[in-house]
Design a protein around this motif. Structure first.
Motif, PDB file in Angstrom:
ATOM      1  N   SER A 180      26.156  -0.953  63.285  1.00  0.00           N
ATOM      2  CA  SER A 180      25.256  -1.288  62.179  1.00  0.00           C
ATOM      3  C   SER A 180      25.994  -1.120  60.859  1.00  0.00           C
ATOM      4  O   SER A 180      26.923  -0.324  60.750  1.00  0.00           O
ATOM      5  CB  SER A 180      24.011  -0.396  62.214  1.00  0.00           C
ATOM      6  OG  SER A 180      23.263  -0.612  63.393  1.00  0.00           O
ATOM      7  N   TYR A 211      21.863  -4.430  61.489  1.00  0.00           N
ATOM      8  CA  TYR A 211      21.249  -3.160  61.898  1.00  0.00           C
ATOM      9  C   TYR A 211      20.798  -3.306  63.347  1.00  0.00           C
ATOM     10  O   TYR A 211      20.142  -4.280  63.711  1.00  0.00           O
ATOM     11  CB  TYR A 211      20.047  -2.831  61.009  1.00  0.00           C
ATOM     12  CG  TYR A 211      19.275  -1.617  61.478  1.00  0.00           C
ATOM     13  CD1 TYR A 211      19.680  -0.336  61.123  1.00  0.00           C
ATOM     14  CD2 TYR A 211      18.146  -1.756  62.280  1.00  0.00           C
ATOM     15  CE1 TYR A 211      18.981   0.781  61.559  1.00  0.00           C
ATOM     16  CE2 TYR A 211      17.440  -0.652  62.720  1.00  0.00           C
ATOM     17  CZ  TYR A 211      17.859   0.614  62.355  1.00  0.00           C
ATOM     18  OH  TYR A 211      17.171   1.714  62.789  1.00  0.00           O
ATOM     19  N   HIS A 212      21.134  -2.295  64.165  1.00  0.00           N
ATOM     20  CA  HIS A 212      20.823  -2.397  65.589  1.00  0.00           C
ATOM     21  C   HIS A 212      20.144  -1.163  66.170  1.00  0.00           C
ATOM     22  O   HIS A 212      19.927  -1.109  67.381  1.00  0.00           O
ATOM     23  CB  HIS A 212      22.102  -2.711  66.368  1.00  0.00           C
ATOM     24  CG  HIS A 212      22.754  -3.984  65.927  1.00  0.00           C
ATOM     25  ND1 HIS A 212      22.261  -5.226  66.262  1.00  0.00           N
ATOM     26  CD2 HIS A 212      23.833  -4.218  65.140  1.00  0.00           C
ATOM     27  CE1 HIS A 212      23.013  -6.163  65.710  1.00  0.00           C
ATOM     28  NE2 HIS A 212      23.976  -5.575  65.021  1.00  0.00           N
TER      29      HIS A 212
END
Length: 440
Positions: free
Chosen positions: A159, A148-149
């Motif tokens: 993500s 997740y970014h």
């Protein structure tokens, strides 16, 4: 209260809260915050709540740290914000010197406003650099399963958490995801030091993409929103070696893991690697003000350095890039961390957190896969019904007991301020046990 009704009534009338199903607020009202100090959130009703998740992982030095308050006040007496295009100041220069000292070889810093923005900057720099070098085929990004970014479109594209990504699939670009990963319970797990068997399969998949990939992006060692999952340091070292051999950039999203959280200043240190980009935010200002930074190396910076007419300028911008108030706090955060040995304290705390989480698992019989690294501990609630919001039930009861847990789905985790005291850690353990036992 005033003539418009209670504060909660006024909130519900106008506010759309982040990362929330607002219908849940019918049964779980917002906490009315009156103050915050150290590891505690103080409520208007007089109760105190342990901030077990550092207010979305950013309050690394707790709430209301006096040195950070003084640093902010000193800067406010000078100036609060000036456009950072074509200006400079002592605060930003000093901060940049300290940040680049954390990551030898990465001696250029680009400032943005939040974590997602930093990810966008790194993705764009990598892709743009390929245009400059004439590597037209290198347009793809590779990321990790469960990674997740952030919530902006580029960050969300790389993500792999469907809850956040799926509704916007039509807007996202296509990325490739490495799966399955060699997950571990901690640094004592045999896979931590050697994941060769799994790596051979992963490497074959990467080889097929090697000529078209511009960058691989990772959360180093610990994946946050994907469930506080920990993977092998050996995997990260091998992945870095692979990207180096094939001229692929490695982007390290240290937004959650960086600045002491894993017992190192940077989680990349666990694998002994130097990426091409490091993204920092959250703990950078210990949650006082929004700020993010992208560190990169001289060679990438040099690609963009030319006469304006050459069309190589990196023209990404943020109004509040290089905000002096945020920079003053960030500079003080780094000083406090060095002077108070925060990384060592995080490592020591981590041992306590993991023992405590194991005790929660044993006393409740409701947790599996206890894991941890540095000042992070997590475990998964055992739930036979996949539709049950078990974690949400525990969350509600924990709040009644004075703990802000906010699980990730059915994953319970602790990620407290790095300077939390032992007594509060014991209370956190006891209240977590009670909350789980209340709903099992």
């Amino acid at each position: 209260m005033n003539g418009l009704g209670s504060l909660l009534d006024r909130d519900m009338r106008h506010i759309w809260h982040p990362c929330s199903q607002m219908k849940d607020y019918e049964i779980l009202k917002p906490l009315e915050v009156a103050g915050a100090h150290q590891a505690w959130i103080e409520l208007a009703c007089g109760r105190r709540v342990i901030d077990a998740i550092s207010s979305w992982w950013c309050k690394s030095l707790g709430h209301g740290h006096p040195r950070l308050r003084r640093a902010l006040a000193r800067q406010a007496e000078k100036f609060e914000h000036v456009i950072f295009a074509n200006t400079t100041n002592e605060t930003l220069v000093s901060l940049s010197e300290k940040l680049t000292a954390l990551a030898p070889g990465l001696n250029k810093v680009f400032y943005a406003g939040d974590g997602s923005s930093a990810i966008e900057v790194a993705l764009k720099m990598s892709l743009h650099s390929r245009r400059i070098t004439g590597e037209a085929k290198r347009t793809r990004f590779v990321a990790l399963e469960n990674g997740y970014h952030g919530e902006t479109l580029g960050a969300l594209s790389v993500s792999d958490v469907g809850l956040y990504r799926a509704p916007y699939a039509a807007m996202l670009f296509e990325a490739d995801f490495i799966s399955p990963l060699p997950y571990v319970s901690g640094s004592a797990d045999p896979l931590w030091e050697n994941c060769e068997d799994g790596w051979q399969r992963i490497e074959r998949g990467l080889e097929a993409l090697a000529d078209t990939v511009t960058a691989v992006i990772v959360e180093p060692i610990v994946q946050g929103a994907g469930g506080m999952k920990i993977y092998s340091r050996d995997f990260l070292a091998r992945l870095r070696a692979f990207t180096g051999r094939h001229g692929i950039h490695l982007i390290a999203d240290e937004i959650m893991t960086g600045l002491g959280r894993t017992g190192k200043m940077l989680a990349c240190e666990h694998a002994g690697i130097a990426p091409d980009f490091i993204c920092l935010s959250k703990g950078l200002t210990s949650g006082w003000l929004p700020m993010s930074a992208v560190l990169t190396r001289e060679g990438i910076y040099d690609l963009f350095y030319d006469d304006f007419q050459a069309g190589k300028s990196f023209l990404h911008s943020h109004t509040f890039s290089g905000n002096a108030l945020a920079a003053s706090v960030a500079l003080e955060v780094l000083d406090v961390m060095a002077e108070e040995g925060i990384c060592a304290r995080a490592e020591e705390m981590g041992a306590v957190l993991r023992v405590n989480m194991q005790e929660v698992a044993e006393q409740t019989g409701c947790l599996r896969n206890v894991r941890g690294l540095g000042a992070i501990a997590a475990a998964d609630l055992i739930c036979a019904n996949p539709d049950r919001r078990y974690g949400f039930e525990v969350y509600q009861h924990a709040l009644k007991l004075g703990v802000l847990l906010r699980p990730l789905g059915n994953t319970i985790y602790w990620l407290p301020p790095l300077n939390i005291d032992a007594e509060t850690l014991t209370s956190l353990k006891e209240k977590t046990i009670e909350a789980i036992q209340s709903v099992r």
